[in-house]
Scaffold this motif. Structure first.
Motif, PDB file in Angstrom:
ATOM      1  N   GLN A 180      -2.375  -3.015  -4.407  1.00 46.58           N
ATOM      2  CA  GLN A 180      -3.563  -2.895  -3.567  1.00 46.58           C
ATOM      3  C   GLN A 180      -4.205  -1.520  -3.737  1.00 46.58           C
ATOM      4  O   GLN A 180      -5.436  -1.398  -3.753  1.00 46.58           O
ATOM      5  CB  GLN A 180      -3.205  -3.155  -2.100  1.00 46.58           C
ATOM      6  CG  GLN A 180      -4.343  -2.964  -1.119  1.00 46.58           C
ATOM      7  CD  GLN A 180      -5.522  -3.920  -1.322  1.00 46.58           C
ATOM      8  OE1 GLN A 180      -5.502  -4.773  -2.216  1.00 46.58           O
ATOM      9  NE2 GLN A 180      -6.551  -3.784  -0.518  1.00 46.58           N
ATOM     10  N   ALA A 181      -3.379  -0.492  -3.886  1.00 44.65           N
ATOM     11  CA  ALA A 181      -3.920   0.847  -4.107  1.00 44.65           C
ATOM     12  C   ALA A 181      -4.678   0.906  -5.432  1.00 44.65           C
ATOM     13  O   ALA A 181      -5.741   1.539  -5.526  1.00 44.65           O
ATOM     14  CB  ALA A 181      -2.791   1.877  -4.091  1.00 44.65           C
ATOM     15  N   ALA A 182      -4.161   0.241  -6.459  1.00 46.02           N
ATOM     16  CA  ALA A 182      -4.854   0.205  -7.754  1.00 46.02           C
ATOM     17  C   ALA A 182      -6.200  -0.487  -7.622  1.00 46.02           C
ATOM     18  O   ALA A 182      -7.197  -0.061  -8.234  1.00 46.02           O
ATOM     19  CB  ALA A 182      -3.980  -0.503  -8.790  1.00 46.02           C
ATOM     20  N   ALA A 183      -6.245  -1.549  -6.809  1.00 49.30           N
ATOM     21  CA  ALA A 183      -7.501  -2.266  -6.604  1.00 49.30           C
ATOM     22  C   ALA A 183      -8.540  -1.384  -5.925  1.00 49.30           C
ATOM     23  O   ALA A 183      -9.700  -1.336  -6.350  1.00 49.30           O
ATOM     24  CB  ALA A 183      -7.244  -3.524  -5.778  1.00 49.30           C
ATOM     25  N   THR A 184      -8.130  -0.690  -4.891  1.00 50.11           N
ATOM     26  CA  THR A 184      -9.090   0.143  -4.164  1.00 50.11           C
ATOM     27  C   THR A 184      -9.502   1.353  -5.002  1.00 50.11           C
ATOM     28  O   THR A 184     -10.669   1.758  -4.970  1.00 50.11           O
ATOM     29  CB  THR A 184      -8.505   0.588  -2.817  1.00 50.11           C
ATOM     30  OG1 THR A 184      -7.234   1.226  -3.016  1.00 50.11           O
ATOM     31  CG2 THR A 184      -8.292  -0.610  -1.901  1.00 50.11           C
ATOM     32  N   ARG A 185      -8.562   1.923  -5.764  1.00 51.91           N
ATOM     33  CA  ARG A 185      -8.929   3.052  -6.634  1.00 51.91           C
ATOM     34  C   ARG A 185      -9.919   2.610  -7.707  1.00 51.91           C
ATOM     35  O   ARG A 185     -10.803   3.373  -8.106  1.00 51.91           O
ATOM     36  CB  ARG A 185      -7.687   3.635  -7.305  1.00 51.91           C
ATOM     37  CG  ARG A 185      -6.870   4.565  -6.436  1.00 51.91           C
ATOM     38  CD  ARG A 185      -5.943   5.432  -7.267  1.00 51.91           C
ATOM     39  NE  ARG A 185      -5.094   4.643  -8.146  1.00 51.91           N
ATOM     40  CZ  ARG A 185      -3.908   4.152  -7.809  1.00 51.91           C
ATOM     41  NH1 ARG A 185      -3.437   4.380  -6.586  1.00 51.91           N
ATOM     42  NH2 ARG A 185      -3.193   3.454  -8.670  1.00 51.91           N
ATOM     43  N   ALA A 186      -9.777   1.371  -8.168  1.00 54.71           N
ATOM     44  CA  ALA A 186     -10.705   0.862  -9.178  1.00 54.71           C
ATOM     45  C   ALA A 186     -12.086   0.594  -8.593  1.00 54.71           C
ATOM     46  O   ALA A 186     -13.051   0.415  -9.340  1.00 54.71           O
ATOM     47  CB  ALA A 186     -10.148  -0.417  -9.796  1.00 54.71           C
ATOM     48  N   GLY A 187     -12.178   0.553  -7.261  1.00 57.31           N
ATOM     49  CA  GLY A 187     -13.464   0.336  -6.611  1.00 57.31           C
ATOM     50  C   GLY A 187     -13.654  -1.034  -6.017  1.00 57.31           C
ATOM     51  O   GLY A 187     -14.749  -1.364  -5.533  1.00 57.31           O
ATOM     52  N   MET A 188     -12.602  -1.879  -6.029  1.00 58.34           N
ATOM     53  CA  MET A 188     -12.720  -3.198  -5.398  1.00 58.34           C
ATOM     54  C   MET A 188     -12.953  -3.042  -3.903  1.00 58.34           C
ATOM     55  O   MET A 188     -12.272  -2.257  -3.242  1.00 58.34           O
ATOM     56  CB  MET A 188     -11.467  -4.031  -5.645  1.00 58.34           C
ATOM     57  CG  MET A 188     -11.408  -4.714  -6.993  1.00 58.34           C
ATOM     58  SD  MET A 188     -10.006  -5.860  -7.107  1.00 58.34           S
ATOM     59  CE  MET A 188     -10.499  -6.845  -8.537  1.00 58.34           C
ATOM     60  N   SER A 189     -13.881  -3.801  -3.369  1.00 55.15           N
ATOM     61  CA  SER A 189     -14.170  -3.723  -1.935  1.00 55.15           C
ATOM     62  C   SER A 189     -13.128  -4.462  -1.101  1.00 55.15           C
ATOM     63  O   SER A 189     -12.964  -4.190   0.089  1.00 55.15           O
ATOM     64  CB  SER A 189     -15.558  -4.294  -1.644  1.00 55.15           C
ATOM     65  OG  SER A 189     -15.651  -5.645  -2.091  1.00 55.15           O
ATOM     66  N   ILE A 190     -12.412  -5.409  -1.709  1.00 57.99           N
ATOM     67  CA  ILE A 190     -11.407  -6.194  -0.989  1.00 57.99           C
ATOM     68  C   ILE A 190     -10.025  -5.987  -1.605  1.00 57.99           C
ATOM     69  O   ILE A 190      -9.075  -5.622  -0.933  1.00 57.99           O
ATOM     70  CB  ILE A 190     -11.772  -7.697  -0.989  1.00 57.99           C
ATOM     71  CG1 ILE A 190     -13.092  -7.905  -0.230  1.00 57.99           C
ATOM     72  CG2 ILE A 190     -10.652  -8.516  -0.335  1.00 57.99           C
ATOM     73  CD1 ILE A 190     -13.627  -9.333  -0.311  1.00 57.99           C
ATOM     74  N   GLY A 191      -9.874  -6.231  -2.884  1.00 63.90           N
ATOM     75  CA  GLY A 191      -8.594  -6.028  -3.550  1.00 63.90           C
ATOM     76  C   GLY A 191      -7.734  -7.271  -3.544  1.00 63.90           C
ATOM     77  O   GLY A 191      -8.211  -8.384  -3.792  1.00 63.90           O
ATOM     78  N   VAL A 192      -6.467  -7.090  -3.230  1.00 62.81           N
ATOM     79  CA  VAL A 192      -5.519  -8.195  -3.279  1.00 62.81           C
ATOM     80  C   VAL A 192      -5.767  -9.140  -2.102  1.00 62.81           C
ATOM     81  O   VAL A 192      -5.832  -8.708  -0.955  1.00 62.81           O
ATOM     82  CB  VAL A 192      -4.068  -7.681  -3.251  1.00 62.81           C
ATOM     83  CG1 VAL A 192      -3.085  -8.853  -3.246  1.00 62.81           C
ATOM     84  CG2 VAL A 192      -3.795  -6.776  -4.448  1.00 62.81           C
ATOM     85  N   MET A 193      -5.887 -10.434  -2.412  1.00 63.26           N
ATOM     86  CA  MET A 193      -6.004 -11.469  -1.389  1.00 63.26           C
ATOM     87  C   MET A 193      -4.720 -12.291  -1.455  1.00 63.26           C
ATOM     88  O   MET A 193      -4.476 -12.982  -2.439  1.00 63.26           O
ATOM     89  CB  MET A 193      -7.230 -12.345  -1.656  1.00 63.26           C
ATOM     90  CG  MET A 193      -7.487 -13.416  -0.605  1.00 63.26           C
ATOM     91  SD  MET A 193      -8.922 -14.484  -1.031  1.00 63.26           S
ATOM     92  CE  MET A 193     -10.288 -13.338  -0.863  1.00 63.26           C
ATOM     93  N   VAL A 194      -3.880 -12.172  -0.444  1.00 61.91           N
ATOM     94  CA  VAL A 194      -2.596 -12.863  -0.463  1.00 61.91           C
ATOM     95  C   VAL A 194      -2.716 -14.214   0.225  1.00 61.91           C
ATOM     96  O   VAL A 194      -3.619 -14.447   1.024  1.00 61.91           O
ATOM     97  CB  VAL A 194      -1.484 -12.020   0.209  1.00 61.91           C
ATOM     98  CG1 VAL A 194      -1.307 -10.689  -0.498  1.00 61.91           C
ATOM     99  CG2 VAL A 194      -1.772 -11.805   1.689  1.00 61.91           C
TER     100      VAL A 194
END
Length: 714
Positions: free
Chosen positions: A388-402
């Motif tokens: 999830q941290a990688a997603a947010t660092r990449a700029g994703m507004s949501i990231g992981v959806m479980v």
């Protein structure tokens, strides 16, 4: 539906029906074709028995009904009350008639608040020979969100309950509403990389998030449930039948990403790299996934890493994790260790309860193994957090959806440790419908609503809290289960069950509270037969629905036009329970169902004709709107259908990676078990060639689809 076999039913007496209604158990229900169906007396009695309510005779029913009415009066305070922030609440406090009572409200912050006693006179009630009176207190309407504790002391008795203040809605960032983002959907195990150990893992998830944002401007990645599996082979393939929904599957751990690996002696590191080569050779194969083989190799490597010394700081983090997870982690790790020791053999009777003295003694004797299984959970939790941290660092507004599964394995860790709040001798399922005239039995033990309320919903809260902890969004499979559940008693066919209604306001309120605290969007999978008021209620609480193109049709079968879709939904062309879109368009789902003996009246010819009519109806609309041209090919149709959902007002749009690469094999065929390799299919392209994550965004077909998506959104 009308072809369902007739079942001779003993109908409930008036006494049984009255008791059932008081316990929110159905005595009748409307079938999918609108027919009113009577529930059988044996099914109703079995459901009540699973709730701890005696309904063995009419006399017993009358006694039980009186006991239910007495229960509220016998408690000083209710075990839990869930209320929406800002709403007024009058709390009943029951004491021996005439006694004084002191009531204290302690907030989560530790602050103590006074509660005003209201002038409300209610006639006393005799309970077990004692007259009980009611005092009414006002819960302050300005309480903050959270889990607060109310305590009452009267006549030497002390009562304690929770007051849960939930938000009116799950808040969604206005920027997300404005952007209406899209993302990728994938069964994580099926998407491998060069470094995977034969199945996709949490490091792959982190890379997929980073690549998805950088290469395609995706804002989230929806994955299958990552819930815990069995600690030793055989491992259940279905991610929707886990041993625990509170904890994670260590199968998804990337061994090399554990910090302690870097400090292993060089010889051990070389051995670990050599062991990794075996499953990594499987990554470029189109053969079915073998979780058992992968886990045997991965668990052996994890055992060695576990033995490596940790720094003082790392030890402190592990200790903090264990303290945070508390008794639930200890029970789960103990269950894993006992399961490993017995390896499929029956457990001794004295191990039936996690609170037994025999289990405590066994835990002490095997403390190292229990610690090992707790450590696996810590590592998995760290790696999911990292994704999830990688997603947010990449700029994703949501990231992981479980994805949160419906239930757990009947012989799994949660069924063992949470047996006091699960209904024994009952399985979840569905009544007969157009797809299965016999109904379905899912072999999943349901929550026992009376016991769950008595436990202040804390087991449910902890499950939701764990799911939302490292997620930008939470998808709840079969969200209708928060409202009502079809209970199938052991020994009964699935069509001989009863609906049990849950306190949906409490459950949805808790979901809303935990999601808001975690900053998590919530999506409810509300496909199938769902009453309109349920969808309206979920919408009012800020919980998104689900729209799948193939299911969005009018009563006459005509496709629902995109502008007529609901706005607050996650929309997609397909789902994991359907074949990938290329296969669906080619009618291969009909051929497969015929091979599996799953077609109904009319046979394959009728089914193929219906599939072709359905396909053509969508093509006609896409041609009319210019989303495809007259000389279209398969890729054009896939792109056009994604334009369909992107043109809808849906808040979120999901794009299946299987659709992007042109995969043709379904991940799951509902209604099958061993007949089809459910949940074991690796991702391949339209030519059957495996597609690895490393090459995914350079695949020509993927690039063409993502260009079409970008153009449709611009």
């Amino acid at each position: 539906m009308n072809d369902a076999p007739e079942v001779e039913r003993e109908l409930p007496s008036e006494a049984l029906a009255a008791l059932a209604r008081a316990c929110r158990v159905s005595v009748e229900y409307y079938a999918i074709d609108g027919t009113l169906v009577q529930c059988s007396a044996p099914a109703i009695r079995a459901a009540l028995a699973a709730m701890g309510v005696d309904a063995g005779s009419d006399v017993a029913c009358e006694r039980s009904l009186e006991a239910l009415e007495d229960l509220e009066w016998s408690r000083l305070v209710p075990p839990v009350v869930v209320v929406t922030a800002g709403d007024a609440l009058e709390l009943p406090v029951h004491v021996d008639d005439g006694d004084e009572v002191d009531v204290t409200l302690r907030l989560e912050s530790g602050e103590t608040r006074e509660m005003e006693q209201l002038d409300r006179w209610v006639p006393p009630r005799e309970v077990a020979g004692t007259m009980r009176g009611r005092a009414t207190f006002l819960v302050p309407p300005d309480l903050p969100l959270g889990w607060h504790v109310v305590e009452a002391v009267s006549g030497g008795r002390r009562g304690r309950g929770h007051i849960v203040i939930a938000p009116a809605q799950v808040e969604i960032d206005p920027a997300i509403r404005a952007a209406r983002p899209w993302g990728l959907t994938v069964q994580l195990y099926s998407l491998r990389s060069e470094r995977s150990w034969g199945v996709g893992d949490l490091a792959d998830l982190a890379d997929l998030c980073a690549l998805g944002k950088a290469r395609a401007e995706a804002e989230f990645v929806l994955v299958n449930p990552l819930h815990a599996t069995e600690p030793v082979a055989p491992i259940t393939n279905s991610p929707y039948l886990p041993t625990s929904k509170r904890f994670l599957s260590p199968l998804y751990i990337r061994v090399e990403d554990i910090p302690e690996v870097a400090y292993l002696p060089s010889q051990q590191r070389a051995l670990l790299a050599w062991e990794a080569e075996k499953p990594q050779r499987l990554n470029e194969s189109d053969e079915l996934l073998d979780r058992n083989a992968v886990w045997r190799l991965k668990s052996a490597a994890l055992e060695e890493v576990f033995k490596a010394p940790r720094s003082a700081g790392r030890d402190a983090l592990f200790e903090q994790f264990c303290l945070r997870e508390g008794a639930a982690l200890e029970d789960f790790a103990t269950w894993c260790a006992i399961s490993e020791a017995h390896r499929g053999l029956p457990w001794p009777d004295e191990f039936d309860s996690p609170t037994s003295a025999a289990v405590a003694a066994w835990r002490d004797e095997h403390a190292d193994r229990v610690l090992y299984y707790a450590w696996l959970q810590w590592i998995a939790d760290e790696q999911l957090e990292r994704a999830q941290a990688a997603a947010t660092r990449a700029g994703m507004s949501i990231g992981v959806m479980v994805d949160l599964a419906v239930g757990v394995h009947p012989e799994g860790a949660d069924a063992w440790s949470s047996q006091r709040v699960l209904a024994q001798g009952i399985s979840l399922g569905v009544p007969p419908d157009y797809y299965n005239a016999m109904g379905q039995d899912w072999s999943i033990p349901p929550w026992q609503p009376r016991a769950l309320e008595a436990a202040a919903y804390l087991p449910f809260r902890d499950m939701v809290r764990a799911a939302a902890r490292h997620a930008g969004a939470l998808r709840i499979d079969h969200v209708l289960g928060m409202f009502r559940q079809w209970w199938v008693p052991a020994g009964h066919p699935p069509l001989d069950g009863a609906y049990v209604y849950l306190d949906h306001e409490a459950l949805i309120g808790i979901i809303a509270l935990e999601a808001q605290r975690a900053g998590t969007i919530v999506i409810g999978e509300d496909l199938g037969t769902v009453e309109p008021w349920v969808r309206d209620y979920l919408h009012s609480r800020g919980i998104l629905g689900t729209s799948i193109v193939w299911f969005e049709r009018h009563d006459d079968g005509a496709p629902r036009l995109p502008e007529d879709y609901r706005a607050d939904t996650l929309a997609a062309v397909t789902t994991h329970d359907l074949p990938p879109t290329p296969a669906y368009l080619a009618g291969e789902h009909v051929t497969l169902r015929a091979e599996l003996g799953m077609l109904g009246e009319g046979g394959i010819e009728a089914a193929q004709a219906e599939a072709e009519r359905e396909r053509q109806a969508y093509i006609d609309v896409m041609l009319e709107r210019g989303w495809i041209l007259g000389d279209y090919n398969e890729e054009d149709l896939v792109a056009g259908l994604h334009r369909w959902v992107l043109d809808s007002p849906s808040l979120l749009t999901g794009v299946a990676i299987t659709d992007a690469v042109g995969d043709r094999r379904a991940q799951n065929m509902p209604g099958t078990d061993t007949e089809y390799p459910n949940w074991c299919v690796p991702i391949t392209d339209g030519n059957g060639e495996p597609v690895l994550l490393d090459d995914l965004f350079e695949h020509p077909r993927v690039r063409r689809l993502f260009r079409a998506i970008k153009a449709a959104r611009s």
